[in-house]
Design a protein around this motif. Sequence first.
Motif, mmCIF file in Angstrom:
data_model
loop_
_atom_site.group_PDB
_atom_site.id
_atom_site.type_symbol
_atom_site.label_atom_id
_atom_site.label_comp_id
_atom_site.label_asym_id
_atom_site.label_seq_id
_atom_site.Cartn_x
_atom_site.Cartn_y
_atom_site.Cartn_z
ATOM 1 N N UNK A 8 74.664 -5.143 49.112
ATOM 2 C CA UNK A 8 73.625 -4.124 48.948
ATOM 3 C C UNK A 8 72.470 -4.323 49.924
ATOM 4 N N UNK A 9 71.840 -3.209 50.319
ATOM 5 C CA UNK A 9 70.672 -3.222 51.200
ATOM 6 C C UNK A 9 69.566 -2.395 50.551
ATOM 7 N N UNK A 10 68.394 -3.009 50.416
ATOM 8 C CA UNK A 10 67.216 -2.344 49.876
ATOM 9 C C UNK A 10 66.173 -2.249 50.976
ATOM 10 N N UNK A 11 65.743 -1.031 51.292
ATOM 11 C CA UNK A 11 64.718 -0.831 52.317
ATOM 12 C C UNK A 11 63.322 -0.844 51.693
ATOM 13 N N UNK A 12 62.365 -1.458 52.410
ATOM 14 C CA UNK A 12 60.948 -1.417 52.058
ATOM 15 C C UNK A 12 60.215 -0.661 53.160
ATOM 16 N N UNK A 13 59.408 0.319 52.799
ATOM 17 C CA UNK A 13 58.702 1.073 53.835
ATOM 18 C C UNK A 13 57.553 1.869 53.242
ATOM 19 N N UNK A 14 56.576 2.152 54.092
ATOM 20 C CA UNK A 14 55.480 3.026 53.699
ATOM 21 C C UNK A 14 55.816 4.487 53.977
ATOM 22 N N UNK A 15 56.935 4.718 54.641
ATOM 23 C CA UNK A 15 57.348 6.080 55.000
ATOM 24 C C UNK A 15 58.152 6.662 53.846
ATOM 25 N N UNK A 16 57.579 7.673 53.193
ATOM 26 C CA UNK A 16 58.187 8.180 51.968
ATOM 27 C C UNK A 16 58.686 9.614 52.086
ATOM 28 N N UNK A 17 58.898 10.100 53.309
ATOM 29 C CA UNK A 17 59.400 11.463 53.448
ATOM 30 C C UNK A 17 60.869 11.514 53.060
ATOM 31 N N UNK A 18 61.320 12.675 52.638
ATOM 32 C CA UNK A 18 62.721 12.860 52.287
ATOM 33 C C UNK A 18 63.620 12.558 53.478
ATOM 34 N N UNK A 19 63.194 12.955 54.664
ATOM 35 C CA UNK A 19 63.990 12.730 55.874
ATOM 36 C C UNK A 19 64.224 11.237 56.107
ATOM 37 N N UNK A 20 63.170 10.433 55.932
ATOM 38 C CA UNK A 20 63.307 8.986 56.119
ATOM 39 C C UNK A 20 64.244 8.381 55.079
ATOM 40 N N UNK A 21 64.112 8.797 53.819
ATOM 41 C CA UNK A 21 64.957 8.237 52.767
ATOM 42 C C UNK A 21 66.426 8.580 53.004
ATOM 43 N N UNK A 22 66.670 9.836 53.357
ATOM 44 C CA UNK A 22 68.054 10.254 53.622
ATOM 45 C C UNK A 22 68.615 9.503 54.819
ATOM 46 N N UNK A 23 67.797 9.334 55.860
ATOM 47 C CA UNK A 23 68.245 8.637 57.068
ATOM 48 C C UNK A 23 68.642 7.199 56.739
ATOM 49 N N UNK A 24 67.795 6.505 55.980
ATOM 50 C CA UNK A 24 68.081 5.119 55.630
ATOM 51 C C UNK A 24 69.329 4.981 54.777
ATOM 52 N N UNK A 25 69.511 5.883 53.809
ATOM 53 C CA UNK A 25 70.683 5.817 52.952
ATOM 54 C C UNK A 25 71.951 6.146 53.734
ATOM 55 N N UNK A 26 71.852 7.079 54.656
ATOM 56 C CA UNK A 26 73.012 7.432 55.473
ATOM 57 C C UNK A 26 73.425 6.297 56.400
ATOM 58 N N UNK A 27 72.482 5.428 56.755
ATOM 59 C CA UNK A 27 72.802 4.294 57.623
ATOM 60 C C UNK A 27 73.465 3.142 56.868
ATOM 61 N N UNK A 28 73.567 3.266 55.570
ATOM 62 C CA UNK A 28 74.216 2.211 54.793
ATOM 63 C C UNK A 28 73.315 1.547 53.785
ATOM 64 N N UNK A 29 72.086 2.037 53.628
ATOM 65 C CA UNK A 29 71.196 1.493 52.615
ATOM 66 C C UNK A 29 71.626 1.918 51.220
ATOM 67 N N UNK A 30 71.265 1.118 50.224
ATOM 68 C CA UNK A 30 71.629 1.411 48.837
ATOM 69 C C UNK A 30 70.433 1.830 47.993
ATOM 70 N N UNK A 31 69.226 1.471 48.435
ATOM 71 C CA UNK A 31 68.030 1.836 47.695
ATOM 72 C C UNK A 31 66.851 1.817 48.649
ATOM 73 N N UNK A 32 65.730 2.421 48.201
ATOM 74 C CA UNK A 32 64.594 2.679 49.078
ATOM 75 C C UNK A 32 63.332 2.529 48.242
ATOM 76 N N UNK A 33 62.504 1.523 48.541
ATOM 77 C CA UNK A 33 61.290 1.257 47.768
ATOM 78 C C UNK A 33 60.071 1.480 48.662
ATOM 79 N N UNK A 34 59.191 2.376 48.215
ATOM 80 C CA UNK A 34 58.039 2.767 49.022
ATOM 81 C C UNK A 34 56.856 1.850 48.737
ATOM 82 N N UNK A 35 56.203 1.381 49.813
ATOM 83 C CA UNK A 35 54.990 0.565 49.705
ATOM 84 C C UNK A 35 53.795 1.464 49.404
#
Length: 234
Positions: free
Chosen positions: A91-118
């Motif tokens: 599993x891969x969990x991304x941490x980022x301050x970027x919370x746009x839908x485009x960023x979340x979709x991009x990260x998940x499409x690259x193989x991420x499993x979850x996305x946690x916004x700072x």
Amino acid sequence: MAHNPRLTAGGHTGGVQVLLLEDEPRLGRAVEGALKAQGYGVRWAKGLEEARDAFLELEPDLMVLDVRLPEDPDGGFRFAQEVRQAGYKGPILFLTARDTLEDRVFGLDLGGDDYLVKPFHLEELLARVRALFRRQAEAKGARLRLGDLEADLVGRAVRHRGRRVDLSLKEFALLEVFLLHPGRVFSPEELAEKVFGDVEKVGAVKVYIHYLRQKLHPQVIRTVPGGYRLGHEP
């Protein structure tokens, strides 16, 4: 993003290992401390090259990746793509301050499993880590069985001869190291580093081995030349 030809999946050295990629020192220390307090081994990389080197040495069970790094605003995304191309399945969990839908979709499409916004609470981070491990366990059955001993690595449940045995986080982390490498001899210093994150805590290793022997079997972990190994009669 180009594939990095240096990157190939490494070997597991024992214990539940998390690779943390975070360049901000204060946040990195907080996340590292919170994960270690839960019994996870943590390799903290502060940049892409350090993360690549860590991956080569140790294939983690889970990765927590900051997206924006000083050397690359999409560094976490780039690293995730590299490890997926190298065959990493954890599993891969991304941490980022970027919370746009485009960023979340991009990260998940690259193989991420979850996305946690700072900013985030450490309790939420730990809950998401547990959820990712549970999901992974359901997908592949993360259970180890050796003789009369059965361990659920994600649920951290142990049964011995059909009887549930309650172990502390450190007791389970120590037992897990041996279960993942049943024929290997570990020195007290290696165990201190893996379980307590401090090579000096050899005394604590001896105490927790004593606890395991009391709760499971006197020969569950045997003292041998060079250190300790899992016994034949767990």
